[in-house]
Write an enzyme that holds these catalytic residues in place. Structure first.
Site, PDB file in Angstrom:
ATOM      1  N   ASP A  22     -23.585  72.014  63.611  1.00  0.00           N
ATOM      2  CA  ASP A  22     -23.890  73.435  63.711  1.00  0.00           C
ATOM      3  C   ASP A  22     -24.294  73.932  62.339  1.00  0.00           C
ATOM      4  OD1 ASP A  22     -23.876  76.176  64.164  1.00  0.00           O
ATOM      5  OD2 ASP A  22     -22.064  76.128  65.390  1.00  0.00           O
TER       6      ASP A  22
ATOM      7  N   HIS B 111     -25.489  77.159  61.615  1.00  0.00           N
ATOM      8  CA  HIS B 111     -25.495  78.620  61.430  1.00  0.00           C
ATOM      9  C   HIS B 111     -24.592  78.962  60.251  1.00  0.00           C
ATOM     10  CE1 HIS B 111     -26.730  78.275  65.683  1.00  0.00           C
ATOM     11  NE2 HIS B 111     -27.501  79.290  65.373  1.00  0.00           N
TER      12      HIS B 111
HETATM   13  C1  B12 Z   1     -30.122  82.934  62.824  1.00  0.00           C
HETATM   14  C2  B12 Z   1     -29.862  82.065  64.039  1.00  0.00           C
HETATM   15  C3  B12 Z   1     -30.272  80.747  63.988  1.00  0.00           C
HETATM   16  C4  B12 Z   1     -30.882  80.113  62.762  1.00  0.00           C
HETATM   17  C5  B12 Z   1     -29.747  79.709  61.821  1.00  0.00           C
HETATM   18  C6  B12 Z   1     -30.112  79.777  60.367  1.00  0.00           C
HETATM   19  C7  B12 Z   1     -28.922  79.420  59.533  1.00  0.00           C
HETATM   20  N1  B12 Z   1     -29.043  78.349  58.759  1.00  0.00           N
HETATM   21  O1  B12 Z   1     -27.902  80.084  59.578  1.00  0.00           O
HETATM   22  C8  B12 Z   1     -31.616  78.897  63.386  1.00  0.00           C
HETATM   23  C9  B12 Z   1     -33.005  79.313  63.783  1.00  0.00           C
HETATM   24  C10 B12 Z   1     -31.699  77.651  62.529  1.00  0.00           C
HETATM   25  C11 B12 Z   1     -30.804  78.689  64.650  1.00  0.00           C
HETATM   26  C12 B12 Z   1     -30.754  77.485  65.328  1.00  0.00           C
HETATM   27  C13 B12 Z   1     -30.120  77.336  66.531  1.00  0.00           C
HETATM   28  N2  B12 Z   1     -29.513  78.304  67.254  1.00  0.00           N
HETATM   29 CO1  B12 Z   1     -29.202  80.046  66.614  1.00  0.00          CO
HETATM   30  N3  B12 Z   1     -28.990  81.860  66.258  1.00  0.00           N
HETATM   31  C14 B12 Z   1     -29.245  82.591  65.195  1.00  0.00           C
HETATM   32  C15 B12 Z   1     -28.888  84.075  65.503  1.00  0.00           C
HETATM   33  C16 B12 Z   1     -30.207  84.794  65.818  1.00  0.00           C
HETATM   34  C17 B12 Z   1     -28.171  84.831  64.412  1.00  0.00           C
HETATM   35  C18 B12 Z   1     -26.935  84.125  63.854  1.00  0.00           C
HETATM   36  C19 B12 Z   1     -26.439  84.844  62.623  1.00  0.00           C
HETATM   37  O2  B12 Z   1     -26.638  84.392  61.515  1.00  0.00           O
HETATM   38  N4  B12 Z   1     -25.812  86.004  62.834  1.00  0.00           N
HETATM   39  C20 B12 Z   1     -25.204  86.807  61.788  1.00  0.00           C
HETATM   40  C21 B12 Z   1     -23.723  86.399  61.619  1.00  0.00           C
HETATM   41  C22 B12 Z   1     -23.058  87.228  60.554  1.00  0.00           C
HETATM   42  O3  B12 Z   1     -23.078  86.638  62.848  1.00  0.00           O
HETATM   43  P1  B12 Z   1     -22.425  85.495  63.754  1.00  0.00           P
HETATM   44  O4  B12 Z   1     -23.010  84.188  63.403  1.00  0.00           O
HETATM   45  O5  B12 Z   1     -22.457  85.904  65.133  1.00  0.00           O
HETATM   46  O6  B12 Z   1     -20.923  85.513  63.241  1.00  0.00           O
HETATM   47  C23 B12 Z   1     -20.087  86.624  63.486  1.00  0.00           C
HETATM   48  C24 B12 Z   1     -19.090  86.378  64.576  1.00  0.00           C
HETATM   49  O7  B12 Z   1     -19.452  85.343  65.458  1.00  0.00           O
HETATM   50  C25 B12 Z   1     -17.830  86.128  63.891  1.00  0.00           C
HETATM   51  N5  B12 Z   1     -17.345  84.765  63.633  1.00  0.00           N
HETATM   52  C26 B12 Z   1     -17.999  83.643  63.373  1.00  0.00           C
HETATM   53  N6  B12 Z   1     -17.130  82.650  63.118  1.00  0.00           N
HETATM   54  C27 B12 Z   1     -15.901  83.156  63.208  1.00  0.00           C
HETATM   55  C28 B12 Z   1     -14.647  82.607  63.034  1.00  0.00           C
HETATM   56  C29 B12 Z   1     -13.511  83.403  63.207  1.00  0.00           C
HETATM   57  C30 B12 Z   1     -12.172  82.813  63.028  1.00  0.00           C
HETATM   58  C31 B12 Z   1     -13.652  84.780  63.554  1.00  0.00           C
HETATM   59  C32 B12 Z   1     -12.474  85.636  63.717  1.00  0.00           C
HETATM   60  C33 B12 Z   1     -14.925  85.314  63.735  1.00  0.00           C
HETATM   61  C34 B12 Z   1     -16.026  84.529  63.544  1.00  0.00           C
HETATM   62  O8  B12 Z   1     -17.921  86.735  62.647  1.00  0.00           O
HETATM   63  C35 B12 Z   1     -19.265  86.871  62.234  1.00  0.00           C
HETATM   64  C36 B12 Z   1     -19.424  88.269  61.652  1.00  0.00           C
HETATM   65  O9  B12 Z   1     -18.965  89.225  62.556  1.00  0.00           O
HETATM   66  C37 B12 Z   1     -27.957  83.938  66.769  1.00  0.00           C
HETATM   67  C38 B12 Z   1     -28.071  85.054  67.787  1.00  0.00           C
HETATM   68  C39 B12 Z   1     -27.299  86.291  67.372  1.00  0.00           C
HETATM   69  N7  B12 Z   1     -27.978  87.373  67.319  1.00  0.00           N
HETATM   70  O10 B12 Z   1     -26.101  86.156  67.070  1.00  0.00           O
HETATM   71  C40 B12 Z   1     -28.458  82.621  67.380  1.00  0.00           C
HETATM   72  C41 B12 Z   1     -27.492  81.770  68.159  1.00  0.00           C
HETATM   73  C42 B12 Z   1     -26.153  81.682  67.428  1.00  0.00           C
HETATM   74  N8  B12 Z   1     -28.155  80.455  68.147  1.00  0.00           N
HETATM   75  C43 B12 Z   1     -28.014  79.816  69.277  1.00  0.00           C
HETATM   76  C44 B12 Z   1     -28.567  78.542  69.516  1.00  0.00           C
HETATM   77  C45 B12 Z   1     -28.396  77.997  70.921  1.00  0.00           C
HETATM   78  C46 B12 Z   1     -29.253  77.824  68.502  1.00  0.00           C
HETATM   79  C47 B12 Z   1     -29.893  76.452  68.668  1.00  0.00           C
HETATM   80  C48 B12 Z   1     -29.109  75.412  69.455  1.00  0.00           C
HETATM   81  C49 B12 Z   1     -31.272  76.711  69.247  1.00  0.00           C
HETATM   82  C50 B12 Z   1     -32.058  75.486  69.630  1.00  0.00           C
HETATM   83  N9  B12 Z   1     -32.133  75.264  70.921  1.00  0.00           N
HETATM   84  O11 B12 Z   1     -32.587  74.810  68.768  1.00  0.00           O
HETATM   85  C51 B12 Z   1     -30.059  76.008  67.215  1.00  0.00           C
HETATM   86  C52 B12 Z   1     -28.830  75.234  66.768  1.00  0.00           C
HETATM   87  C53 B12 Z   1     -29.042  74.481  65.511  1.00  0.00           C
HETATM   88  C54 B12 Z   1     -27.763  73.825  65.081  1.00  0.00           C
HETATM   89  N10 B12 Z   1     -27.742  72.504  64.985  1.00  0.00           N
HETATM   90  O12 B12 Z   1     -26.777  74.474  64.854  1.00  0.00           O
HETATM   91  C55 B12 Z   1     -27.236  80.605  70.301  1.00  0.00           C
HETATM   92  C56 B12 Z   1     -25.819  80.059  70.577  1.00  0.00           C
HETATM   93  C57 B12 Z   1     -25.554  80.180  72.051  1.00  0.00           C
HETATM   94  C58 B12 Z   1     -24.164  79.974  72.504  1.00  0.00           C
HETATM   95  N11 B12 Z   1     -23.200  79.614  71.697  1.00  0.00           N
HETATM   96  O13 B12 Z   1     -23.967  80.192  73.663  1.00  0.00           O
HETATM   97  C59 B12 Z   1     -27.314  82.059  69.726  1.00  0.00           C
HETATM   98  C60 B12 Z   1     -26.096  82.951  70.042  1.00  0.00           C
HETATM   99  C61 B12 Z   1     -28.604  82.685  70.306  1.00  0.00           C
HETATM  100  C62 B12 Z   1     -28.508  82.915  71.830  1.00  0.00           C
HETATM  101  N12 B12 Z   1     -28.135  84.076  72.252  1.00  0.00           N
HETATM  102  O14 B12 Z   1     -28.785  81.997  72.572  1.00  0.00           O
HETATM  103  N13 B12 Z   1     -30.174  79.826  65.011  1.00  0.00           N
END
Ligand code: B12
Lengths: 135, 396
Positions: free
Chosen positions: A12, A14
């Site tokens: 992963d 992200h």
């Molecule tokens: C940017 C992004 C990418 C970028 C990542 C760039 C990078 N190096 O970071 C790229 C384009 C590379 C990418 C790739 C992929 N992605 Co992407 N990506 C995103 C996106 C648009 C934003 C993620 C992000 O950075 N958000 C900002 C951060 C701050 O927020 P966050 O990650 O959600 O984290 C928050 C919470 O989750 C929480 N949190 C996280 N960890 C923890 C731990 C604890 C303990 C707690 C309390 C809270 C917590 O706190 C954070 C702040 O509030 C999301 C969609 C979305 N809008 O969320 C999809 C998303 C995460 N991706 C997804 C997917 C499927 C993929 C791919 C598999 C796509 C593919 N088919 O190729 C690949 C996976 C690659 C890999 N091997 O991991 C899915 C996951 C689906 C799921 N889990 O059901 C999402 C949700 C999009 C979707 N709706 O389908 N991705």
């Protein structure tokens, strides 16, 4: 100062949340060991052992955590890590999923606190409260 | 005045002068000095001792036993540093399993004990002392948490304490251990009676060949058609070495050196032929590979020119396989990023470019599912080590 090992499990990449978690934990006064993205469960456990950490906080965003965390109970008993608090958060399933299904499932793998799609600050507040209660 | 460069290998001497490189088969009935003087006496008479530079890979190297707290940090870091210091690992022990682990039967040159960041204590206890009582070793060094150093010094005679190789941030700190091991290795090579004698021919320090090859890597692309990232595969009589750019590893280790080295002691085509055949027979791809090469399994038992060529092809395959994703227990290189494979050592005297290409095509197709392969560069003259020697002179 409480020690926390953190990182993103499995294949992963992200990274954004991981950076935020690192900063937030430090701001809350934890000593942080950040293993970054692409970390295997064994590496997490090993880092806990090398640092004698109090908390392991794993995040997973791409939905594949389940496959990576099933061996937690086994590894946990290998090293007798009974006192360590295990936390996981992020997107803990692929697609739509119910909290009520996910939380017990991850608890059965050995996690003490499970945060599926819970905002980071809410999660960390809960963690701090949990640590206080235990102390 | 030009220089004379000599590499003493386990099967050949290589002698490099301005006019080119020549090779001589070793005569194992003679000691190294006599053999060299018999074959090259007239060459030596043309050079001053200060213009003669010698490196040696004869006699293997040091054996090491690493006792560490975890696989991902202690053991991984220590192994990495040991490889980079030119050492052949014999064994690693996970501390949590130490009570169930048998002690090695043979004498160990150096035992390395490691575990924990400096802020933790009481990692090591009686279990370590009990185990060490059963091990025969010449040197022992401790590179774990500083807080346990006193316990070890009080209980283990002659233990050497160096800075922790695991930093407070769980990164690697290789400086002190690397220097210690390099010196030990150096002292071992130079201390061998056979090699000591060679100081009658040179007034310069004698180095180990792997150390010299490692030093030559940054210079390689200036002298060969090599594009980064690359690997150098050195297949000799006793061992197979891979030197690789660190760009090919995506781990969390931060080291200063750009290149690492792995030694496969059991994949040589002469001295360790049996273990090579054993590894081949246990590989899932081998039958397909043999039929692809139009031979049967029987070839592995034959003593012929053809059999040797097949064994060499197998060793290329096995060594790539070992560092591929299919063998996750070992160091994994991202071979899909690889741009160039440089082959050196005895193998370039036996295999043609086409034979090497055939095997690399097979590997990439079967193991990597890729049709494009990296560029292959054959170091026919075994010139790589001379780069490192020249580099050495410039420094000294
Ligand atoms: C940017 C992004 C990418 C970028 C990542 C760039 C990078 N190096 O970071 C790229 C384009 C590379 C990418 C790739 C992929 N992605 Co992407 N990506 C995103 C996106 C648009 C934003 C993620 C992000 O950075 N958000 C900002 C951060 C701050 O927020 P966050 O990650 O959600 O984290 C928050 C919470 O989750 C929480 N949190 C996280 N960890 C923890 C731990 C604890 C303990 C707690 C309390 C809270 C917590 O706190 C954070 C702040 O509030 C999301 C969609 C979305 N809008 O969320 C999809 C998303 C995460 N991706 C997804 C997917 C499927 C993929 C791919 C598999 C796509 C593919 N088919 O190729 C690949 C996976 C690659 C890999 N091997 O991991 C899915 C996951 C689906 C799921 N889990 O059901 C999402 C949700 C999009 C979707 N709706 O389908 N991705």
């Amino acid at each position: 100062m409480k020690k926390v090992v953190t990182g993103v499990v499995g294949n992963d990449i992200h990274v954004v949340a991981n950076r935020l978690i690192d900063i937030s934990l430090q701001a809350r006064g934890f000593e942080v060991f950040n293993l970054g993205v692409n970390t295997s469960l064994e590496e997490f456990i090993d880092a806990v052992v090398e640092t004698d950490a109090d908390i392991l906080l794993i995040s997973s965003l791409n939905g594949e955590a389940e496959g990576w965390c099933r061996d937690l109970q086994f590894l946990r008993s290998e090293y007798s890590l009974r006192d360590v608090v295990f936390v996981i958060g992020g997107n803990l399933a692929v697609g739509e999923a119910k909290q009520s299904d996910i939380v017990p499932k991850y608890q059965s793998y050995g996690f003490d606190l499970v945060f599926h799609q819970v905002d980071l600050n809410t999660g960390l507040d809960t963690l701090e409260a949990y640590m206080k209660e235990r102390a | 005045m030009s220089k004379l460069l000599i590499d003493v290998g386990s099967t050949y001497f290589k002698v490099c002068q301005q006019s080119g490189i020549s090779q001589y088969f070793r005569d194992f009935k003679k000691d190294i000095y006599d053999d060299l003087v018999t074959k090259c006496g007239n060459i030596f008479s043309q050079y001053h001792k200060e213009d003669v530079f010698i490196c040696s890979s004869a006699n293997g190297g040091l054996s090491t036993l690493i006792i560490g707290l975890t696989n991902s940090f202690s053991l991984k870091f220590a192994k990495n540093i040991a490889f980079n210091s030119g050492i052949n690992i014999i064994d690693t022990i996970l501390y949590s399993k130490i009570e169930e682990t048998k002690a090695p039967l043979e004498l160990v040159d150096v035992v390395i004990v490691v575990g924990g960041i400096d802020s933790i204590s009481n990692v090591f206890d009686e279990k370590l002392l009990n185990y060490l009582q059963k091990v025969q070793y010449s040197n022992i060094v401790y590179v774990g948490t500083h807080q346990d150093a006193k316990f070890l010094v009080d209980n283990i005679p002659a233990i050497k304490i160096l800075g922790n190789i695991i930093t407070g941030k769980l990164h690697v700190n290789e400086t002190e251990l690397k220097e210690f091991l390099t010196n030990l290795y150096q002292a071992d090579i130079v201390g061998k009676e056979d090699i000591k004698h060679l100081y009658e021919l040179t007034s310069n320090q004698i180095y180990s060949t792997p150390y010299i090859v490692n030093r030559s890597l940054p210079l390689i692309d200036a002298n060969f058609e090599v594009v980064n990232p690359f690997i150098v595969v050195d297949i000799g009589g006793a061992t197979t070495d891979i030197h690789y750019s660190r760009d090919l590893v995506r781990d969390n280790i931060l080291t200063e050196s750009e290149y690492d080295r792995l030694v496969f002691k059991k994949l040589g085509v002469y001295k360790s032929r049996e273990t090579l055949v054993f590894a081949a027979k246990n590989n899932e791809f081998v039958y397909e590979l043999l039929s692809y090469l139009n031979v049967t399994e029987n070839i592995l038992e034959e003593e012929s020119e053809k059999a040797l060529r097949i064994l060499m092809q197998l060793s290329i395959f096995l060594v790539l396989y070992k560092v591929s994703r299919l063998n996750p227990m070992y160091v994994t290189l991202h071979l899909e990023l690889l741009k160039t494979v440089v082959l050196t050592g005895g193998i370039t005297k036996v295999l043609s470019y086409e034979e090497v290409e055939t095997i690399i095509v097979f590997f990439y197709k079967k193991v990597m599912n890729l049709h494009a392969i990296p560029t292959i560069v054959m170091d026919y003259e075994y010139a790589i080590w001379t780069l490192g020697m020249r580099n050495n002179e410039a420094r000294s």
